[in-house]
Design a protein around this motif. Structure first.
Motif, PDB file in Angstrom:
ATOM      1  N   LEU A   1       0.704  -1.036   0.523  1.00 16.10           N
ATOM      2  CA  LEU A   1      -0.064   0.102  -0.102  1.00 16.10           C
ATOM      3  C   LEU A   1       1.105   1.169   0.023  1.00 16.10           C
ATOM      4  O   LEU A   1       1.953   1.000   0.698  1.00 16.10           O
ATOM      5  CB  LEU A   1      -1.197   0.307   1.540  1.00 16.10           C
ATOM      6  N   THR A   2       0.701   2.867  -0.762  1.00 17.85           N
ATOM      7  CA  THR A   2       1.438   3.635  -0.915  1.00 17.85           C
ATOM      8  C   THR A   2       0.788   4.244   0.364  1.00 17.85           C
ATOM      9  O   THR A   2      -0.699   4.318   0.878  1.00 17.85           O
ATOM     10  CB  THR A   2       0.972   4.344  -2.029  1.00 17.85           C
ATOM     11  N   PRO A   3       0.912   5.722   0.355  1.00 21.27           N
ATOM     12  CA  PRO A   3       0.529   6.299   1.810  1.00 21.27           C
ATOM     13  C   PRO A   3      -0.713   6.936   0.475  1.00 21.27           C
ATOM     14  O   PRO A   3      -1.582   6.622   1.939  1.00 21.27           O
ATOM     15  CB  PRO A   3       1.818   7.605   1.642  1.00 21.27           C
ATOM     16  N   VAL A   4      -0.550   7.426   0.233  1.00 19.64           N
ATOM     17  CA  VAL A   4      -1.751   8.176  -0.299  1.00 19.64           C
ATOM     18  C   VAL A   4      -3.086   6.450  -0.397  1.00 19.64           C
ATOM     19  O   VAL A   4      -4.334   6.960  -0.234  1.00 19.64           O
ATOM     20  CB  VAL A   4      -1.614   8.349  -2.821  1.00 19.64           C
ATOM     21  N   ASP A   5      -2.723   6.040  -1.445  1.00 18.59           N
ATOM     22  CA  ASP A   5      -3.902   4.092  -1.204  1.00 18.59           C
ATOM     23  C   ASP A   5      -4.502   4.444  -0.307  1.00 18.59           C
ATOM     24  O   ASP A   5      -5.494   4.202   0.226  1.00 18.59           O
ATOM     25  CB  ASP A   5      -3.169   2.894  -1.380  1.00 18.59           C
ATOM     26  N   ALA A   6      -3.589   4.684   1.337  1.00 15.38           N
ATOM     27  CA  ALA A   6      -3.771   3.962   2.232  1.00 15.38           C
ATOM     28  C   ALA A   6      -5.319   5.332   3.005  1.00 15.38           C
ATOM     29  O   ALA A   6      -6.438   4.910   3.066  1.00 15.38           O
ATOM     30  CB  ALA A   6      -2.936   4.132   3.489  1.00 15.38           C
ATOM     31  N   LEU A   7      -4.748   6.687   3.125  1.00 23.21           N
ATOM     32  CA  LEU A   7      -5.693   7.946   3.016  1.00 23.21           C
ATOM     33  C   LEU A   7      -6.947   6.908   2.298  1.00 23.21           C
ATOM     34  O   LEU A   7      -7.998   7.508   2.596  1.00 23.21           O
ATOM     35  CB  LEU A   7      -5.052   8.853   2.811  1.00 23.21           C
ATOM     36  N   VAL A   8      -7.130   6.995   0.562  1.00 26.17           N
ATOM     37  CA  VAL A   8      -8.279   6.795   0.005  1.00 26.17           C
ATOM     38  C   VAL A   8      -8.733   5.357   1.523  1.00 26.17           C
ATOM     39  O   VAL A   8     -10.225   5.780   0.738  1.00 26.17           O
ATOM     40  CB  VAL A   8      -7.899   6.299  -1.593  1.00 26.17           C
ATOM     41  N   ARG A   9      -8.249   4.674   1.094  1.00 27.04           N
ATOM     42  CA  ARG A   9      -8.603   4.167   2.201  1.00 27.04           C
ATOM     43  C   ARG A   9      -9.755   3.588   2.977  1.00 27.04           C
ATOM     44  O   ARG A   9     -10.471   3.395   2.963  1.00 27.04           O
ATOM     45  CB  ARG A   9      -8.010   2.276   1.713  1.00 27.04           C
ATOM     46  N   LEU A  10      -8.602   4.566   4.261  1.00 24.79           N
ATOM     47  CA  LEU A  10      -9.192   5.028   4.977  1.00 24.79           C
ATOM     48  C   LEU A  10     -10.866   5.730   4.509  1.00 24.79           C
ATOM     49  O   LEU A  10     -11.533   5.375   5.904  1.00 24.79           O
ATOM     50  CB  LEU A  10      -8.621   6.257   5.688  1.00 24.79           C
ATOM     51  N   LYS A  11     -10.794   6.859   3.756  1.00 22.56           N
ATOM     52  CA  LYS A  11     -11.568   7.481   3.806  1.00 22.56           C
ATOM     53  C   LYS A  11     -12.875   7.139   3.087  1.00 22.56           C
ATOM     54  O   LYS A  11     -13.847   6.853   3.226  1.00 22.56           O
ATOM     55  CB  LYS A  11     -11.310   8.775   2.883  1.00 22.56           C
ATOM     56  N   TYR A  12     -12.930   6.142   2.312  1.00 19.71           N
ATOM     57  CA  TYR A  12     -13.726   4.935   1.990  1.00 19.71           C
ATOM     58  C   TYR A  12     -14.208   4.274   3.366  1.00 19.71           C
ATOM     59  O   TYR A  12     -15.232   4.150   2.662  1.00 19.71           O
ATOM     60  CB  TYR A  12     -13.288   4.287   0.623  1.00 19.71           C
ATOM     61  N   LEU A  13     -13.585   3.905   3.554  1.00 21.88           N
ATOM     62  CA  LEU A  13     -14.188   3.310   5.293  1.00 21.88           C
ATOM     63  C   LEU A  13     -14.838   3.664   6.212  1.00 21.88           C
ATOM     64  O   LEU A  13     -15.490   3.565   6.422  1.00 21.88           O
ATOM     65  CB  LEU A  13     -12.673   2.322   6.072  1.00 21.88           C
ATOM     66  N   GLN A  14     -14.695   5.155   5.967  1.00 20.25           N
ATOM     67  CA  GLN A  14     -15.462   6.072   6.414  1.00 20.25           C
ATOM     68  C   GLN A  14     -16.801   6.437   6.265  1.00 20.25           C
ATOM     69  O   GLN A  14     -17.578   6.207   6.685  1.00 20.25           O
ATOM     70  CB  GLN A  14     -15.096   7.426   7.023  1.00 20.25           C
ATOM     71  N   THR A  15     -16.627   6.500   4.633  1.00 22.39           N
ATOM     72  CA  THR A  15     -17.772   6.756   4.338  1.00 22.39           C
ATOM     73  C   THR A  15     -18.921   5.125   4.214  1.00 22.39           C
ATOM     74  O   THR A  15     -19.771   5.942   4.135  1.00 22.39           O
ATOM     75  CB  THR A  15     -17.426   6.709   2.640  1.00 22.39           C
ATOM     76  N   LEU A  16     -18.031   4.187   4.295  1.00 22.84           N
ATOM     77  CA  LEU A  16     -18.476   3.052   4.208  1.00 22.84           C
ATOM     78  C   LEU A  16     -19.861   2.782   5.176  1.00 22.84           C
ATOM     79  O   LEU A  16     -20.456   2.829   5.967  1.00 22.84           O
ATOM     80  CB  LEU A  16     -17.774   1.577   4.043  1.00 22.84           C
TER      81      LEU A  16
END
Ligand code: ADP
Length: 842
Positions: free
Chosen positions: A821-836
């Motif tokens: 995971l790149t740091p950017v990917d990690a942030l996107v994923r985190l944000k996605y989890l919040q949205t979910l």
């Protein structure tokens, strides 16, 4: 390969080249062969069933090869088995030193332009996936037709449903961080390709896409295609956005169980598409297939599709229209091959034949005198100029090869005619020339001759040499004892023409062919539009034909969740047996509990309903006398008994997983069809689970549902749950045997008739009699217990949904491969989890 220097220079070249194509089989051009080395040779020799040899390249290396002129079939075989093939050609002239080689083409399962492997009626899709904070984005394209699609805001499950739905062949990913996703893609046999560049290099193609991440996902795909295929792909069309919200959700189990396009048994006649696709063109067929697998929720769009079918239902011109359509070739794929320079004259001839039929087609369309059809007709451009050019230029029986002549008609190009003429009539030209020169010079015995050293010459005897004037342009070439030999510019030119006429005419034909191709390319966009319109016409004409042939009716759509189907039929079963039609009348939120003996037709009844709904929401007419239908947001099914043994799941587990899909995702606008839930476990477990699920759907979801069961004890639920109605499929016992009437009627069935059905299957009479005795005893002793169990329904109610959602979040987290995971990917994923999470909280 550490010690590369131990190999010959050529093998070193190979090894370096192979480094960039580690996941492909490299076809390395060596003279008249493509050779494969090392592991590629081991794999390819096995797949292609060709001899494995060895080459001494400093040390011995495994090798196998195929002749270059026959390479196509071998490439097709490898690609159709999921391999990538990189073609490395010699790019410098052989001579001194090592010939340079470069990969000039990469062919992968998702990057096929040449025909031969592709099925006319289906797309061949390659896609890319990216995750944004609003969910997954899925872009996919078919480079043989130029079609491109994009969906966003998907959950992982809906993403996978769509991937399965469009039969994706290859996927482009930026990273492998989501290990579960990657594993599922592998399970689906999809080739995974890694690529990084998702910069927007082709703004025109992604202009309809709004969000930046979606533009990037589309660009990732485009950039991969443009750079890796090494082909000109100027025919790729701008992305069509499918609004996920407008689609009716069909999960992949529904697609499979209902056999919309793929048969479970391998018999195409058991699929719906087999019966409803009577299109005459490849693009019409692809469009129909796409519509059927992408049912929608938009009433207006659906009504407009019905309007078209209705318009085309007038019978008389339809046959002629279909006959004309059947003469039309796959324009999209022709354009694809033309744009990517994979074309030959035959393709252009096919395009000509296609265009030749357009005026007739337009004529017939006019006969309908229908406003809708007229509007469609206006969009059909005959491409008269293009047609005339192709017709004037190309011979109808042009060969596949483009460098050996025989493509261009006489009269199209003066020089070509002359070359051919020279080749054919060289001698007569010389006689004519001789006469002409005799006349001009007044020398009666002037001769035109030929020798190998000087070529063609004019011979003049000594006595006549004085008659030769400067203005004749005679150039002295050779002096003889009794005369002189000359040449002239004309003769030289002619000599050149004569001697090379054939090769030259071939080369010129090739040049003309290239010009025509380039000229045709200018019409690329309008040809694609033509193709689109013809596809639409073909599809609606076909649907009209099918509706007439099989007596389908235009459904009415309502927004208040009423179902009224009069004399509904199963569109596939009715093709195989004398079908007993059935009514379906269903109120909002109503749940049917459907009982009846095995083989009586419960499952057929439910499938009939599902298929009618899907057909209606795809824009088709439906098999019934009358149908008034709601617009559902999703259909969930648990039908059939497909054991996922390969996936390591028992029937019961598969049942539960599929049921769970409905229990967690259905809304009150969904339709749920459960066939025999709980069968895979012990009777009490099964019944308890079934009851729990019915109650949950009744009380918490409010979706309409049909639930078939042979636990006729469940019919008691109608007493406690207000929206539950019992139905049964009628069967009669006649002299101890069963007669199936296939008629669905109100009320519960009186018993399950299992033993009678066993009797029909010719189970030995002794067993049947014994079973009847046992049954009697059992019925007597367990009556009390069963009644008790079904008084318990309050206690076995299912838990609420929340824990499952948390589970989903946890799953998402657990599946992330942190190392990748790149740091950017990690942030996107985190944000996605919040949205979910937020979405689920609502
Ligand atoms: P069940 O689900 O009750 O076990 P099915 O729906 O599988 O029964 O039906 C068994 C067979 O009966 C089907 O394969 C079909 O051939 C026939 N059948 C079912 N419904 C009908 C019908 N309405 N008309 C004619 N035949 C039918």
């Amino acid at each position: 390969m550490e010690d590369i220097l131990k190999y010959t220079p050529m093998m070193q070249q190979y090894i370096r080249l192979k480094e960039d194509y580690a996941d492909a089989i490299v076809f390395f051009r060596l003279g008249d062969f493509y050779e494969m080395f090392f592991d590629d040779a081991l794999v390819a020799s096995k797949v292609l069933e060709i001899a494995l040899t060895a080459r001494d390249a400093g040390t011995k290396v495994p090798m196998c090869g195929v002749p270059y002129h026959a390479a196509k079939v071998y490439i097709q075989k490898l690609v159709s088995k999921g391999f990538k093939v990189a073609i490395a050609e010699q790019v410098t002239e052989p001579g001194k030193g090592l010939v340079e080689r470069e990969v000039i083409k990469l062919i992968t399962p998702g990057m096929i332009i040449d025909d031969g492997i592709l099925k006319d009626a289906s797309f061949n899709f390659i896609g890319s996936i990216e995750l944004s904070e609003y969910g997954y984005i899925f872009a996919y394209a078919d480079i043989s037709t130029g079609d491109t699609f994009l969906l966003d805001g998907l959950t992982k499950e809906t993403l996978l449903d769509e991937i399965k739905n469009v039969e994706l062949k290859e996927v482009v990913l930026k990273n492998l961080a989501d290990s579960k996703l990657v594993q599922t893609l592998r399970d689906f046999n999809i080739v995974i390709s890694m690529f990084q560049d998702d910069e927007i290099h082709n703004p025109a193609l992604v202009k309809s896409i709004i969000s930046k991440p979606a533009k990037q996902a589309a660009s990732l795909l485009l950039n991969y295609l443009f750079s890796q295929s090494k082909q000109q792909l100027s025919h790729m069309m701008p992305f069509q956005i499918t609004k996920t919200k407008q689609l009716m959700h069909l999960d992949r189990h529904v697609l499979e169980h209902l056999e919309l396009t793929e048969s479970l048994s391998g018999n195409p006649k058991s699929t719906l598409i087999y019966w409803v696709d009577q299109t005459k063109t490849a693009m019409g067929s692809r469009m129909l297939r796409y519509y059927l697998t992408h049912p929608i929720k938009d009433k207006e769009v659906l009504e407009s599709r019905y309007d078209y079918i209705e318009a085309f239902k007038i019978y008389e011109p339809r046959e002629r229209l279909q006959e004309t359509l059947s003469k039309i070739y796959d324009i999209n794929r022709l354009v694809g091959r033309i744009a990517s320079n994979n074309t030959n004259a035959r393709d252009l001839v096919q395009l000509k034949y296609t265009l030749e039929n357009i005026p007739t087609l337009k004529e017939i369309l006019r006969e309908y005198k229908n406003e809708l059809i007229d509007t469609l007709n206006e969009k059909v451009d005959s491409h008269t100029e293009l047609y005339q050019m192709l017709d004037k230029a190309l011979l109808d029986d042009a060969p596949i090869l483009v460098k050996e002549g025989g493509m261009i008609k006489e009269g199209y190009n003066h020089d070509l005619d002359e070359l051919r003429d020279i080749a054919l009539h060289g001698e007569s030209w010389l006689t004519e020339f001789e006469n002409q020169e005799r006349e001009k010079t007044g020398i009666k015995n002037l001769k035109v001759g030929y020798n190998r050293v000087f070529g063609y010459y004019i011979e003049v005897s000594k006595g006549n040499m004085s008659l030769i004037k400067d203005e004749f342009g005679y150039i002295r070439k050779q002096t003889l004892a009794n005369g002189e030999r000359y040449i002239t510019q004309d003769l030289k030119v002619q000599e050149d023409k004569l001697l090379h006429a054939k090769e030259k005419s071939f080369a010129l034909e090739y040049e003309i062919f290239q010009e025509i191709k380039e000229e045709t390319k200018k019409y690329m966009n309008s040809l694609q539009e033509l193709s689109q319109t013809l596809a639409k016409i073909d599809m609606f004409v076909s649907l009209a034909a099918v509706s007439d042939k099989f007596n389908y009716v235009r459904p009415k759509l309502n927004l208040n969740f009423m179902v009224e189907i009069e004399n509904g039929r199963h569109p596939v079963v009715e093709q195989h047996v004398e079908f007993i039609s059935n009514h379906i009348t269903m109120k909002p939120q109503e749940i049917f509990i459907l009982t009846g003996p095995n083989m009586s037709g419960k499952s057929t009844y439910m499938r009939m309903f599902a298929l009618i709904v899907i057909m209606a929401q795809s824009g088709m007419f439906v098999p019934a006398n009358r149908a008034n239908l709601p617009i559902y947001d999703a259909i969930f099914t648990r039908i059939g008994s497909s054991d996922d043994i390969a996936g390591g799941q028992s029937t019961f587990m598969v049942e539960m997983v599929e049921a769970n899909e409905a229990l967690t995702k259905a809304t009150k606008e969904s339709l749920i069809l459960f066939d025999e839930i709980g069968r895979g476990t012990a009777t009490y477990d099964g019944m308890a689970l079934a009851q729990g699920m019915i109650e949950y759907i009744h009380n918490d979801i409010g979706a309409q549902m049909m639930f078939s069961t042979h636990y006729h004890e469940l019919t008691k639920l109608s007493e406690s749950l207000s929206n539950v109605t019992n139905l049964h499929v009628r069967a009669k016992e006649e002299k101890d045997t069963m007669v199936f009437l296939h008629q669905v009627e109100p009320g519960a069935s009186d018993k399950s008739y299992g033993i009678q059905v066993a009797q029909l299957a010719h189970i030995p009479e002794k067993i049947i009699q014994r079973s009847k005795t046992i049954l009697k005893k059992l019925e007597k002793s367990s009556k009390e217990q069963l009644t008790n169990l079904f008084d318990l329904h309050e206690e076995i109610k299912l838990e609420t949904v929340l824990p499952k959602d948390i589970q989903e979040l946890l799953d998402e987290l657990e599946n992330v491969d942190i190392d990748r995971l790149t740091p950017v990917d990690a942030l996107v994923r985190l944000k996605y989890l919040q949205t979910l999470r937020n979405k689920n909280k609502k």
